[in-house]
Design an enzyme around this catalytic site. Structure first.
Site, PDB file in Angstrom:
ATOM      1  N   ASP A   1       0.846  -1.197   0.000  1.00  0.00           N
ATOM      2  CA  ASP A   1       0.000   0.000   0.000  1.00  0.00           C
ATOM      3  C   ASP A   1       0.881   1.247   0.000  1.00  0.00           C
ATOM      4  O   ASP A   1       2.047   1.200   0.416  1.00  0.00           O
ATOM      5  CB  ASP A   1      -0.881   0.031   1.258  1.00  0.00           C
ATOM      6  CG  ASP A   1      -1.849  -1.139   1.301  1.00  0.00           C
ATOM      7  OD1 ASP A   1      -2.149  -1.705   0.232  1.00  0.00           O
ATOM      8  OD2 ASP A   1      -2.291  -1.470   2.409  1.00  0.00           O
TER       9      ASP A   1
HETATM   10  N1  URA Z   1      -1.314  -5.944   3.850  1.00  0.00           N
HETATM   11  C1  URA Z   1      -1.787  -4.681   3.813  1.00  0.00           C
HETATM   12  O1  URA Z   1      -2.841  -4.393   4.371  1.00  0.00           O
HETATM   13  N2  URA Z   1      -1.067  -3.752   3.166  1.00  0.00           N
HETATM   14  C2  URA Z   1       0.091  -4.008   2.562  1.00  0.00           C
HETATM   15  O2  URA Z   1       0.711  -3.092   1.992  1.00  0.00           O
HETATM   16  C3  URA Z   1       0.588  -5.322   2.599  1.00  0.00           C
HETATM   17  C4  URA Z   1      -0.144  -6.281   3.252  1.00  0.00           C
END
Ligand code: URA
Length: 233
Positions: free
Chosen positions: A103
């Site tokens: 993310d």
């Molecule tokens: N899980 C998430 O919620 N975000 C990420 O970036 C990776 C795994």
């Protein structure tokens, strides 16, 4: 392999630049200037030098990047800064892409490569490659939460997660979680499913490849031989 193809594959020059460099005598093969960019070379045996720089041929490139906050895991985006923008120009010509997504506000280990087959293999759920994250959450986890997170929990869209390994530190507000899958916002949604909230997330390993502690946020390096072998294994 044609010398211009070799130079473009390693990002040393575009095809047009290679042709011009050859005409100017700036490319040598085993010490002898070549005047045309369409000559064939053997990348394993010939010594190729462009403007005094020896060219090391590699079919694929593998990069470890310590992703900072605020960058998206994409090759291009009309509005956001992408992780590719953290690499020098030379690497941006190589067709690299992030191997899986983090993310925008998740930090840490991201691997970039132009090895499509290799990336497909490590990301395939059938290979169960574990990815470990350090997390911080808003409320202390209970034993029941930990059991539910570890043994498959139903997300907001009805998806039941695969088994995970989760450890909480003293205080239960921080710890590590290892997943072998990567659904959209998975860890955040898993914590939401136990009425908690992720406040910090950093990926610290991908399979057996560990984020180099010497890399500051935003810094990168190529994988070393051992790491490359682990990626391909
Ligand atoms: N899980 C998430 O919620 N975000 C990420 O970036 C990776 C795994």
């Amino acid at each position: 392999m044609r010398i211009d193809k070799l130079l473009t594959t390693v990002g040393a020059a575009s095809r047009t630049e290679a042709a011009k460099a050859a005409k100017r005598g700036e490319i040598t093969v085993n010490g002898v200037p070549v005047r045309r960019a369409d000559v064939h070379v053997d990348p394993d045996r010939d010594v190729i030098v462009l403007r005094g720089e020896p060219i090391v041929y590699k079919e694929h490139v593998y990069i470890m990047l310590n992703k900072p906050d605020g960058y998206v895991s994409a090759t291009d985006d009309p509005r956001e800064k992408t992780v590719l923008e953290l690499l020098p120009e030379k690497y941006r010509r190589l067709g690299l892409f992030p191997c899986g997504r983090l993310d925008k506000n998740t930090l840490g280990l991201i691997i970039l490569t132009n090895d499509g087959e290799g990336a497909h293999r490590v990301l395939s759920p059938k290979h169960h490659v574990g990815k470990t994250y350090r997390y911080m959450c808003a409320d202390p986890l209970t034993d029941v939460d930990i059991d539910r997170l570890a043994s498959g929990i139903t997300l907001d869209d009805g998806y039941v997660t695969k088994d995970a390994v989760i450890r909480a530190d003293d205080g239960r507000l921080t710890g590590e979680i290892t997943l072998t899958e990567g659904k959209y916002h998975q860890i955040k949604r898993m914590f939401a499913a136990v009425n908690n909230k992720i406040t910090y997330l950093e990926r610290i390993s991908f399979g057996h490849i560990i984020l180099d502690p010497d890399l500051e946020r935003g810094q990168w390096r190529e994988l070393n031989k051992e790491e490359e072998a682990l990626f391909k294994a």
